[in-house]
Enzyme design. Structure first.
Site, short mmCIF file in Angstrom:
data_model
loop_
_atom_site.label_atom_id
_atom_site.label_comp_id
_atom_site.label_asym_id
_atom_site.label_seq_id
_atom_site.Cartn_x
_atom_site.Cartn_y
_atom_site.Cartn_z
N CYS A 20 -46.79 -29.88 5.35
CA CYS A 20 -47.23 -30.88 6.33
C CYS A 20 -48.21 -31.87 5.71
O CYS A 20 -49.15 -32.33 6.39
CB CYS A 20 -47.85 -30.24 7.58
SG CYS A 20 -46.75 -29.15 8.44
N ASP A 25 -61.82 -33.33 9.01
CA ASP A 25 -60.84 -32.29 9.34
C ASP A 25 -61.25 -31.04 8.57
O ASP A 25 -61.00 -30.93 7.37
CB ASP A 25 -59.44 -32.79 8.95
CG ASP A 25 -58.38 -31.72 9.14
OD1 ASP A 25 -58.72 -30.59 9.52
OD2 ASP A 25 -57.20 -32.03 8.88
N1 7TS Z 1 -55.64 -30.04 9.05
C1 7TS Z 1 -55.41 -29.33 7.93
C2 7TS Z 1 -56.12 -29.69 6.67
C3 7TS Z 1 -54.51 -28.26 7.98
O1 7TS Z 1 -54.29 -27.56 6.87
C4 7TS Z 1 -53.85 -27.95 9.20
C5 7TS Z 1 -52.81 -26.87 9.29
C6 7TS Z 1 -54.16 -28.71 10.32
C7 7TS Z 1 -55.06 -29.75 10.21
C8 7TS Z 1 -53.57 -28.41 11.67
O2 7TS Z 1 -54.08 -27.24 12.19
P1 7TS Z 1 -53.50 -26.66 13.56
O3 7TS Z 1 -54.16 -25.35 13.72
O4 7TS Z 1 -53.86 -27.62 14.62
O5 7TS Z 1 -52.02 -26.55 13.36
N2 7TS Z 1 -52.26 -26.52 8.07
C9 7TS Z 1 -51.16 -25.77 7.87
C10 7TS Z 1 -50.71 -25.43 6.60
O6 7TS Z 1 -51.24 -25.76 5.55
N3 7TS Z 1 -49.61 -24.67 6.73
O7 7TS Z 1 -49.33 -24.52 8.03
C11 7TS Z 1 -50.30 -25.19 8.75
#
Ligand code: 7TS
Length: 419
Positions: A377, A213
């Site tokens: 999250c 990720d």
């Molecule tokens: N993985 C990590 C490590 C993340 O920080 C986030 C989103 C996601 C996956 C998901 O990303 P998305 O673009 O698909 O939503 N992180 C955060 C955060 O730290 N605060 O709001 C969203």
């Protein structure tokens, strides 16, 4: 009119000048509660440079058309711009070919895609999926759903008090039963940078495939998926100064070729009859329906912007800011940092005495300082440290030492008011 040329002309050279960078981001000129906006919520989403905003708006003004299906000029131009963006993503993470890049909504969709295609078609009862305590919910819940569907078992490698993966414990949890290792490159809640190459190597020795990720890594450091040697790598455009609603999944070509499709619909097929449908080649097999065309093109423009500055320069500058911010926060007695890994990105999670993080965030907002408060999250990661919430300042290339000074003086003000 050439957006790429505009972007590159904006940057003088690879030398890093934060004051020049700030000028590229129009939103940083606005005020919040009469104060200069100090935007320290970059792990949630990043702001957009003018060049990305221009690319998106010019595309709608001059080129907009659906892709891969028209022979008219606008459709051809749109298709070319969309596929050029795929090439940008490919080169940015050093994938070996553009077909290894699938456009998705974001990191969340990238991980769900792997779980529901590769995972659902290969996992059986008793197989194991190994993640870590520091994962974002996006890298926990898709695997829990997959476990419910297949009878596989979710295992969790522990982290130490600094927020680092306990590597030997991780290694001991690997076995012939481990089919998937899914791990974050950088923790969004703790800032930990994982030794992702070593993690991947150990997993491969046991025959497990590895999904990284990379949502928090790609905006802040150079990424080389061939060097990491992972099977999948997930990134998200809106944290990389690109539009919201676009991201990419990197997958090794032979893996993608073998995987069943994710969603059915237009574009992902070669031929459809009621008796039998044949699927399109990768990456189109995984891009059913009209994709986020302009999002992808804007994402490509954001990558141009990052390349013009240089990811090495960005990483070095952010390390300098992290050191400054860490020292400044440590000077405040009531501040307790959560996440103190040796190898750390510019994400600072902390508590302020017994003041509730949401109250800290509210006072900071009154001072123009935008931070995130809560569990980010990543509830298990925050709870590992005995908290239900923290305050998080997450930095990016346009932040400065003045921004850190604004943060610390707002924290001192919070302590005066509520401490
Ligand atoms: N993985 C990590 C490590 C993340 O920080 C986030 C989103 C996601 C996956 C998901 O990303 P998305 O673009 O698909 O939503 N992180 C955060 C955060 O730290 N605060 O709001 C969203």
């Amino acid at each position: 009119m050439n957006v790429q040329a505009d972007t590159i002309a904006q940057m003088t050279s690879t030398s890093f000048d934060p004051n020049r960078i700030i000028k590229d981001f129009p939103i940083l000129r606005r005020k919040v509660h009469g104060k200069r906006l100090v935007y320290l919520d970059n792990a949630a989403t990043s702001q957009k440079p003018q060049s990305v905003i221009n690319t998106v708006s010019r595309h709608y003004q001059q080129t907009n058309a659906n892709i891969h299906r028209g022979i008219h000029t606008l459709s051809v131009e749109s298709t070319n711009a969309y596929e050029a963006a795929r090439g940008n993503v490919q080169r940015f993470i050093n994938a070996s070919r553009p077909e290894e890049i699938i456009f998705v909504r974001g990191a969340t969709e990238a991980i769900n895609l792997v779980a529901q295609t590769y995972g659902r078609s290969t996992l059986k009862k008793g197989d194991e999926i190994l993640i870590s305590t520091m994962e974002h919910h996006s890298n926990i819940v898709p695997w829990q759903i997959l476990c419910e569907q297949t009878g596989a078992i979710l295992r969790v490698a522990p982290i130490n008090d600094a927020g680092e993966l306990m590597f030997s414990e991780y290694e001991q949890m690997l076995s012939q039963r481990t089919k998937i290792v899914a791990i974050t490159h950088i923790s969004n809640a703790l800032g930990t940078i994982n030794p992702i190459r070593k993690i991947t190597e150990a997993a491969h020795k046991h025959g497990a495939i590895v999904l990284v990720d990379g949502a928090q890594a790609a905006p802040h450091m150079p990424i080389d998926v061939q060097d990491i040697s992972c099977d999948f790598y997930a990134i998200t455009g809106h944290k990389m100064f690109g539009p919201v609603g676009i991201g990419a999944l990197y997958g090794r070509h032979e893996m993608l070729n073998q995987m069943p499709p994710y969603q059915g619909g237009g574009e992902m097929i070669l031929s459809v009859t009621f008796e039998k449908t044949t699927y399109n080649h990768v990456p189109h097999k995984f891009e059913a329906g009209t994709p986020n065309i302009v999002g992808a093109i804007g994402f490509g423009s954001a990558i141009d912007y990052l390349n013009a500055i240089g990811m090495e320069n960005i990483a070095a500058y952010e390390q300098e800011l992290l050191a400054y911010a860490t020292a400044a926060l440590q000077e405040i007695d009531q501040v307790q940092l959560i996440g103190t890994a040796q190898d750390k990105a510019a994400i600072l999670s902390f508590t302020v005495g017994d003041i509730h993080p949401h109250d800290v965030g509210t006072v900071l907002d009154q001072e123009g300082v935008a931070v995130r408060t809560g569990n980010h999250c990543a509830q298990p990661a925050v709870e590992r440290f005995g908290h239900s919430a923290t305050v998080r300042a997450s930095l990016a290339l346009y932040n400065t030492k003045e921004d850190i000074d604004a943060l610390t003086s707002a924290i001192r003000k919070t302590i005066e008011l509520l401490g």
